[in-house]
Every structure is written in C-alpha cells, then in structure tokens.
Design a protein around this motif. Structure first.
Motif, PDB file in Angstrom:
ATOM      1  N   SER A 169       0.850  -1.182   0.000  1.00 48.85           N
ATOM      2  CA  SER A 169       0.000   0.000   0.000  1.00 48.85           C
ATOM      3  C   SER A 169       0.886   1.231   0.000  1.00 48.85           C
ATOM      4  CB  SER A 169      -0.916   0.009   1.228  1.00 48.85           C
ATOM      5  OG  SER A 169      -1.674   1.197   1.287  1.00 48.85           O
ATOM      6  N   ASN A 185      -0.752   3.853   2.872  1.00 46.50           N
ATOM      7  CA  ASN A 185      -1.333   3.132   4.027  1.00 46.50           C
ATOM      8  C   ASN A 185      -2.313   3.978   4.857  1.00 46.50           C
ATOM      9  OD1 ASN A 185      -1.629   0.801   5.569  1.00 46.50           O
ATOM     10  ND2 ASN A 185      -0.023   1.394   6.995  1.00 46.50           N
ATOM     11  N   ALA A 227      -3.211   0.266  -3.527  1.00 37.74           N
ATOM     12  CA  ALA A 227      -2.738  -0.990  -2.942  1.00 37.74           C
ATOM     13  C   ALA A 227      -2.826  -2.129  -3.942  1.00 37.74           C
ATOM     14  CB  ALA A 227      -3.538  -1.326  -1.682  1.00 37.74           C
TER      15      ALA A 227
END
Length: 281
Positions: free
Chosen positions: A151, A154, A158
């Motif tokens: 990812s 995050n 992703a």
C-alpha cells in the motif's frame, strides 16, 4: 443395501472433512507430503436430505463438500463403513488407515492426534478397523503459497501479490485492490492465492507470508477488533477449510521477496483486476 449410485465417501484429513460422490474423486487425495495428519475414509449410502440441507447452510453446495470437523456430529452422515483404498502410485498395493479404533462396540476415529475432535460411528458387526501405512499424496495435488500486500500511503493505492508453486510450475499472481491499507492488501493477497490454488485443483497447501497479523489471526492466535479485518479473515478461513490440509507460518520479509515484487506491480492495476503468469520449472 442402497445401490452404488447412491454411495458417498467421507474423508477426514486433520480437522477437515470432505464428502465425495465418487471413489475416483478421492484416489489422488491420500495423505500429504506437507502434513502429518492421519487420513480416514468411510463409505455411506443415500446421503440424508437433512445432511444436504445442513451442508448447504454452511455455505457448501454440490459435491464435493468440505467442512470443519468441529461442525460434524456423530449422526450427521448416518451409518458409515470403514473404507480401504488403493494407492494409485503403487502397483495394486492396498493401503489401510491406522486412525480407527474399536471402542464400546463401535468403530470410531482415534482423535488423540487430530484437531476438532469428532467421530463417525459404525456397526461393529459389519465393519472393521483397518491397519497399515499412510499413503503419500502425489505432489501434483500439493503446493506452496507465498503472499504479500503493498500500500503506497497506508491507506493508498494498494496491490496484492502471490506466488503459487508446485514441483513443476510456478504461478505469479497480481490483483489491484484500490485504495486500501496494507493489512487489507495482505489479506487480499492470501485470498487471491487460496482461490487460485483451489481453482487449480490443489488439495494440500503450505502458506507463508511476512504479515504477522494475518498469520496469527488465521490461526486464531490474535483477536480481531476491526470489522473489516474480521470479514476478510472469515473469507480466508472459509477458503482454508476447503483444503484437505493447510499450514500457515510467518516468514521474514527477505524470504518473501517474490510475492512482494508481485504486490508492488499490482499497485498499478485497477481495483479487482487480476493478472497471472505461469512458468514451467
């Protein structure tokens, strides 16, 4: 006795029970080079309608079925016969199963070494326990899976990556998963690999990944607080239970570089887009 066309076979491998409608369907599923769990096979006739309905209620339709042994009670399948079987990779050698024992007038599974204890009773006057060595599964039905997620942010763009390998070929799998966290991508990569393994007909699988969270949650070692993680974990466990044997373990990131490379490539794919490469070894 019911006609052979109504026969069915119950196969227990570790804590998983499979139900098959044809003996030929189980000829290649005996034991496993990746698991030491005992294998037991039983034969029954005319699978009860209430059993069919129960299996369907567990999300299982058609044959073959597979279900956790913990969900099986003693009278689910009715009367079962302990069933000898032939090792398809030996010259006519009949192999028995050593996991049966005679107790209180019935043949029962010896569950001392199995998880999810349950037993299948049979009539002691018409059935017998079988002794013998454990057959070895053709490696055609065993595989290893490495999974990894990536990812960028995050959460952020992703991807899920997986490496599925047996002795003769390797599959490199990639899937775009949209804007997600790294943990979601990790679960999606495991699910991607398990689905592909089942699609290819593998029955025994050894799984490795560098996500300690995923590995421990799948094994029930860590609690799941996030509802999204719980849903993904449930999906992965449902896939896991369709294998005759399943093992998962955590590895360090440096030992998971192939899956990591596929996950990073998958970041550039559209959500839900899957790519697959296959290489003969």
């Amino acid at each position: 006795m019911a006609e052979e066309k109504d026969a069915f076979y119950v196969v227990r491998k570790g804590d998983v029970v499979g139900i098959y409608k044809s003996f030929s369907d189980i000829q290649s599923l005996f034991a496993s080079s990746v698991s030491s769990d005992s294998l037991s096979i039983y034969k029954g006739y005319s699978l009860p309608q209430e059993t069919e309905e129960y299996l369907i209620s567990q999300g299982l339709k058609g044959a073959p079925y597979s279900i956790s042994a913990a969900s099986v009670n003693e009278d689910l399948f009715g009367r079962l016969h302990a069933c000898p079987y032939q090792d398809p990779y030996s010259a006519g050698r009949t192999l028995g199963v050593s996991s049966l024992s005679r107790k209180q007038g019935a043949i029962q599974l010896d569950t001392s070494k199995l998880a999810g204890s349950s037993s299948f009773p049979t009539n002691s006057q018409t059935h017998h326990a079988l002794g013998g060595s454990q057959a070895e599964l053709s490696t055609c039905f065993s595989c290893t899976l490495h999974f990894d997620g990536a990812s960028k942010g995050n959460p952020g763009p992703a991807g899920a990556g997986a490496i599925l390998r047996d002795e003769s070929k390797v599959y490199r799998l990639r899937e775009g998963v949209g804007i997600q966290t790294n943990n979601v991508a990790e679960y999606r990569s495991l699910i991607l690999g398990l689905k592909h393994a089942l699609k290819k007909g593998y029955k025994h699988i050894v799984v490795q990944g560098d996500s300690l969270l995923v590995c421990n949650q799948i094994q029930g070692l860590w609690k799941i607080k996030n509802p999204n993680m719980a849903s993904l974990c449930t999906e992965a466990k449902e896939l896991k239970n369709r294998f005759l044997s399943f093992k998962i373990s955590h590895v360090l990131r440096e030992y998971n570089s192939e899956a990591d490379a596929q996950a990073n490539l998958a970041v550039n794919l559209k959500a839900g887009q899957v790519q697959e490469d296959c290489q003969l070894l």
